[in-house]
Design a protein around this motif. Sequence first.
Motif, PDB file in Angstrom:
ATOM      1  N   THR A  91       0.825  -1.284   0.073  1.00 11.76           N
ATOM      2  CA  THR A  91      -0.067  -0.136   0.049  1.00 11.76           C
ATOM      3  C   THR A  91       0.821   1.270  -0.047  1.00 11.76           C
ATOM      4  O   THR A  91       0.536   2.270  -0.699  1.00 11.76           O
ATOM      5  CB  THR A  91      -0.937   0.027   1.036  1.00 11.76           C
ATOM      6  N   CYS A 150       7.271  -0.796  -0.942  1.00 15.11           N
ATOM      7  CA  CYS A 150       7.064  -2.040  -0.115  1.00 15.11           C
ATOM      8  C   CYS A 150       6.897  -2.853  -1.458  1.00 15.11           C
ATOM      9  O   CYS A 150       5.969  -2.544  -2.167  1.00 15.11           O
ATOM     10  CB  CYS A 150       5.776  -1.966   0.782  1.00 15.11           C
ATOM     11  N   PHE A 205       6.572  -7.202  -2.620  1.00 15.36           N
ATOM     12  CA  PHE A 205       6.561  -8.526  -2.408  1.00 15.36           C
ATOM     13  C   PHE A 205       7.139  -9.351  -3.352  1.00 15.36           C
ATOM     14  O   PHE A 205       6.448  -9.206  -4.613  1.00 15.36           O
ATOM     15  CB  PHE A 205       5.097  -9.078  -1.997  1.00 15.36           C
ATOM     16  N   ARG A 211       9.449 -16.702  -0.651  1.00 14.57           N
ATOM     17  CA  ARG A 211       9.040 -15.428  -0.412  1.00 14.57           C
ATOM     18  C   ARG A 211       9.618 -14.601   0.354  1.00 14.57           C
ATOM     19  O   ARG A 211      10.177 -14.961   1.306  1.00 14.57           O
ATOM     20  CB  ARG A 211       7.399 -15.582   0.059  1.00 14.57           C
ATOM     21  N   VAL A 223       9.748 -10.004   1.355  1.00 16.72           N
ATOM     22  CA  VAL A 223       9.209  -8.807   1.450  1.00 16.72           C
ATOM     23  C   VAL A 223      10.306  -7.866   1.616  1.00 16.72           C
ATOM     24  O   VAL A 223      11.020  -7.887   2.679  1.00 16.72           O
ATOM     25  CB  VAL A 223       7.972  -8.574   2.301  1.00 16.72           C
ATOM     26  N   GLN A 235      11.010  -3.429   2.206  1.00 16.14           N
ATOM     27  CA  GLN A 235      10.628  -2.176   2.542  1.00 16.14           C
ATOM     28  C   GLN A 235      11.596  -1.268   2.533  1.00 16.14           C
ATOM     29  O   GLN A 235      12.658  -1.303   3.363  1.00 16.14           O
ATOM     30  CB  GLN A 235       9.806  -2.096   4.037  1.00 16.14           C
ATOM     31  N   HIS A 283      12.958  -8.861   4.396  1.00 20.27           N
ATOM     32  CA  HIS A 283      12.323  -9.789   5.475  1.00 20.27           C
ATOM     33  C   HIS A 283      12.414 -10.896   4.366  1.00 20.27           C
ATOM     34  O   HIS A 283      11.306 -10.978   3.635  1.00 20.27           O
ATOM     35  CB  HIS A 283      11.323  -9.414   6.238  1.00 20.27           C
ATOM     36  N   LEU A 298      10.355 -14.454   3.995  1.00 23.18           N
ATOM     37  CA  LEU A 298       9.168 -15.285   4.904  1.00 23.18           C
ATOM     38  C   LEU A 298       9.147 -16.521   4.555  1.00 23.18           C
ATOM     39  O   LEU A 298       8.792 -17.525   5.609  1.00 23.18           O
ATOM     40  CB  LEU A 298       7.896 -14.482   4.034  1.00 23.18           C
ATOM     41  N   PHE A 343      -1.154  -5.529  -0.278  1.00 25.02           N
ATOM     42  CA  PHE A 343      -1.308  -6.875   0.160  1.00 25.02           C
ATOM     43  C   PHE A 343      -2.846  -7.267   0.209  1.00 25.02           C
ATOM     44  O   PHE A 343      -3.005  -8.402  -0.284  1.00 25.02           O
ATOM     45  CB  PHE A 343      -0.410  -7.056   1.234  1.00 25.02           C
ATOM     46  N   LEU A 399       2.601 -20.630   3.158  1.00 24.02           N
ATOM     47  CA  LEU A 399       4.094 -20.846   3.407  1.00 24.02           C
ATOM     48  C   LEU A 399       4.246 -22.267   3.504  1.00 24.02           C
ATOM     49  O   LEU A 399       3.509 -23.002   3.981  1.00 24.02           O
ATOM     50  CB  LEU A 399       4.825 -20.006   4.520  1.00 24.02           C
ATOM     51  N   ASP A 427      -6.463  -2.331   5.516  1.00 23.54           N
ATOM     52  CA  ASP A 427      -5.153  -2.306   5.174  1.00 23.54           C
ATOM     53  C   ASP A 427      -4.088  -2.956   6.115  1.00 23.54           C
ATOM     54  O   ASP A 427      -3.126  -3.262   5.705  1.00 23.54           O
ATOM     55  CB  ASP A 427      -4.623  -0.792   4.792  1.00 23.54           C
ATOM     56  N   SER A 434      -2.021  -5.793   7.630  1.00 23.63           N
ATOM     57  CA  SER A 434      -1.861  -7.284   7.230  1.00 23.63           C
ATOM     58  C   SER A 434      -0.799  -7.581   7.847  1.00 23.63           C
ATOM     59  O   SER A 434       0.206  -7.080   8.301  1.00 23.63           O
ATOM     60  CB  SER A 434      -1.700  -7.149   5.724  1.00 23.63           C
ATOM     61  N   MET A 483       1.493 -11.514   8.545  1.00 24.36           N
ATOM     62  CA  MET A 483       1.484 -12.751   8.488  1.00 24.36           C
ATOM     63  C   MET A 483       2.101 -13.582   9.556  1.00 24.36           C
ATOM     64  O   MET A 483       2.825 -13.273  10.220  1.00 24.36           O
ATOM     65  CB  MET A 483       2.423 -12.963   7.130  1.00 24.36           C
ATOM     66  N   LYS A 504       8.049  -4.070  10.330  1.00 23.88           N
ATOM     67  CA  LYS A 504       8.559  -4.043   8.998  1.00 23.88           C
ATOM     68  C   LYS A 504       9.731  -3.342   8.537  1.00 23.88           C
ATOM     69  O   LYS A 504      10.699  -3.617   8.014  1.00 23.88           O
ATOM     70  CB  LYS A 504       7.641  -3.530   7.912  1.00 23.88           C
ATOM     71  N   VAL A 505       9.986  -2.174   9.590  1.00 21.19           N
ATOM     72  CA  VAL A 505      11.255  -1.266   9.262  1.00 21.19           C
ATOM     73  C   VAL A 505      11.994  -1.440  10.698  1.00 21.19           C
ATOM     74  O   VAL A 505      11.346  -1.305  11.700  1.00 21.19           O
ATOM     75  CB  VAL A 505      10.726   0.124   9.078  1.00 21.19           C
ATOM     76  N   GLN A 516       4.782 -11.619  11.386  1.00 21.55           N
ATOM     77  CA  GLN A 516       5.622 -10.411  10.298  1.00 21.55           C
ATOM     78  C   GLN A 516       4.494  -9.344   9.963  1.00 21.55           C
ATOM     79  O   GLN A 516       3.488  -9.578   9.451  1.00 21.55           O
ATOM     80  CB  GLN A 516       6.179 -10.915   9.208  1.00 21.55           C
ATOM     81  N   HIS A 548       1.661  -4.611   6.911  1.00 23.14           N
ATOM     82  CA  HIS A 548       1.413  -3.127   6.732  1.00 23.14           C
ATOM     83  C   HIS A 548       0.661  -2.884   7.826  1.00 23.14           C
ATOM     84  O   HIS A 548      -0.402  -3.613   8.492  1.00 23.14           O
ATOM     85  CB  HIS A 548       0.474  -2.836   5.578  1.00 23.14           C
TER      86      HIS A 548
END
Lengths: 427, 219
Positions: A41, A45, A47, A54, A56, A58, A137, A139, A284, B21, B34, B36, B38, B66-67, B104, B107
Amino acid sequence: MKDTPLSNCERDFLIKAIEEKKRLDGRQTYDYRKIKITFGTDYGCCFVDLGQTRVVAQVSCELVAPKESRPSEGIMFFNIELSPMASPAFEQGRQSELSVKLNRQLERCLRNSKCIDTESLCVVSGEKVWQVRVDVHTLNNDGNLMDAASIAAIAALSHFRRPDVGIQGEEVTVFSPEERDPIPLSIYHMPISISFAFFQQGTFLLVDPCEREERVMDGLLMIAMNKHREICSIQSSGGIMLLKEQVMRCSKIASVKVSEITELINKALFNDRTARKAGRKCGFAESLPQERITALKTDQSEVEMTDVSERASDIIQKAEAPPPIRAASPVLPAPGVGQVGHGLQNTWGLEEDEEQEEESSGEEEEIKMEEEQREKDKTTEAAVVEISDSEEEEVVILYPETTKKPKNAGSSSDQKGAAASKKRQKK
Amino acid sequence: MMEVSASSVSLREFGCEQTLLSRPDGSASFVQGDTSVMAGVYGPAEVKVSKEIYDRATLEVLIQPKVGLPGVRERSQEQCVRETCEAALLLSLHPRSSLTLILQVLHDDGSLLGCCLNAACMALMDAGLSMSCLFCGVSCAITADGRIITDPTAAQEKESRALMTFAIDSTERRVIMSSTKGSFSVHELQQCIAVSQKASEKIFHFYRDSVRRRYSKNL
C-alpha cells in the motif's frame, strides 16, 4: 530449532537425477521458477515470490548527518533479516554465516555498483542528507534467497518515493506527502543477481537452485548484472574450481535471465502506477487471491450494538465494590527524596546520614519539622564524631528495637539505641 | 455516561489466507482493511534444554516489524500474544517441546495487535495444534468526543483519547487479555468490552466460514 537433516537416500537421488539432467520440479537446467512481484500500500514496499521462496522488502528514509568523508552524498543502508519464519534453521538475533554472506552480497550488488544516485540525496551539504534504508524480510526459504532479495530490493527502490524538500536560502522545508507529491529516487540501472549451483566438482550446473538442490550443491556462483550487460558483482563460494569457459557461459546465461527479469519488474511497476492513477486500492490486501479455497474475504460489516449501554451499566451495578486499600500517603522528607509508608527497621546498627533522613516518617507537618530539627542535630553531632567502619574498634551491643514506630517518636530513633550508645562511648 | 450510536461501529473488511508458506508447519495471513500480518508456526519441535519445561510445551512468540529491528514495543506485544496463546493452547499435550509463533507485520494501518492475535489463531489452527478455545483480537478506540469505534485505522487511533485491545475467547466470550492505552472511565471500559464481545462474534463466524471453505473439498 534444528532443521531436519538431509538423508543419504535423498542426497543420492538428487545427485543421480542431476547427472541425468532432471530436476525435482521438472524444470530445465536454465529455467527460473515462476516470479511474482507485487507492491504494498505504501511506497517502497515490494513482495517477491520466486516459486515458493517469498521475501518482502521495505524502503524508508530519514534525514541524518552525512559521513565525514562524503559530506555531499546520501547514505544507503541494507539489511536482510533471516526471519525464523522462513526456516527452522534460522534463529532470531544470531548473525549466522548465511546472513552475513547475504548482507554482504546485497551491499556489493547495490551499493558498490552505484545504481542509485547518492548525490541527489543531499539536502544541505555537510549537515543533512537522506539516509535510505532497505529492509528485506524473508518469509519462506525454498532456496535462492539471494536472487529473490535482490529483485525485491531493486523493485522496492524503484517503487519508493521520498518526501519533497524545498530550500529557500537558509531555510529547508520538508513537505509531507499531503502537501507535495513525493518524488522517486534517481536510479541509473537495475542490478539483479543470478545464482548458479554447481555439482560434482563443476561438471553440472543448475540455475536458480531450490532448497533441496542447495543442500547437495558443491559450490555457488553469483553474478549480478544489469540489462546493459554490465557485470556489477561476481562471487564464487564453496571452493569449486571453474574453468574460464564455464564462467563465460554463465555470464551469457545471466544476461538473458536479467533482461527477462528486468522486463518483469518494469511491467509490475507500470501496472502498479496505472492502478494508483486510476485510484484503485493497492496493497497486500488487494492481492489476496480470491479464487483459492484457502483464502476468504468479507466486506465491511456493522456490529449490532443495541443493548450495549444497558449491559455495561448492569455489569457495573452488579460488580462488587473493590476492597478499600489503605495506602500510606506520600511524604517528602528532603528535596529529591520521596517516601511512601514506613520502611522496615534497619537492623545493621550502622550509622549513616542517609538512613536517618530516609527513615523519617510523619504524617503531620509539625512533627516532621520537629524531626527534621532533631535530624539536623543528629547530623551535626555525627559530623563531629568520627565513626570508622572497622569492626575491631568497639563492640556495639544492638538492642532490638520495636518495628512499629509510634507517631510522635519521630525521627530515626531507628538506631537510637545503638547510635546513642556508640556516641556515648565515643564521647 | 456515554451514548453509543449503532451506526458508528463497524468492522473493516477482513480476509485471511491459510497455508501460504511451505516451510512452517502452519501459516496464515490476516488482513483487516489495510493492516496485514503474516503468521507462521513451527511445532511441536525440539527445545533447548535451558528453555524446556518438564510438563508443558514452551511457547515462544516473535513479532517482526517491517522497518528496523524489534524493540521494546514489539516485546510488550509479544508478551500479550504469548499470554493469550498460552491460555488457549493445550500445552500439556506436548511436554518438553517447543512451539514457535512468528508474526511479520506487512502493513500497519491501525489495530495491529488485534490483527496479530487473529493471524496467530488462524496459524495455530492451520498447524493443527490442540486448543481449548479459539481466540480473536478486537481493538476499540474512544474518540475525543466520547464515541466508541471498533477496528480503528491509524488516523483514527492517533486522534483517539483511549485505545484498547481485547482478546476474547470463543466458548464463553470472556476476555482473555486486555491491553489499553489512554484514560477512560470504568463505564466506558465496560461498554468497550461489551462492544468487543459483539464484534468478536463476527470474527468467529468468519473463522468458521474460512475453515469450512478450506475443508469443503474431500480429496
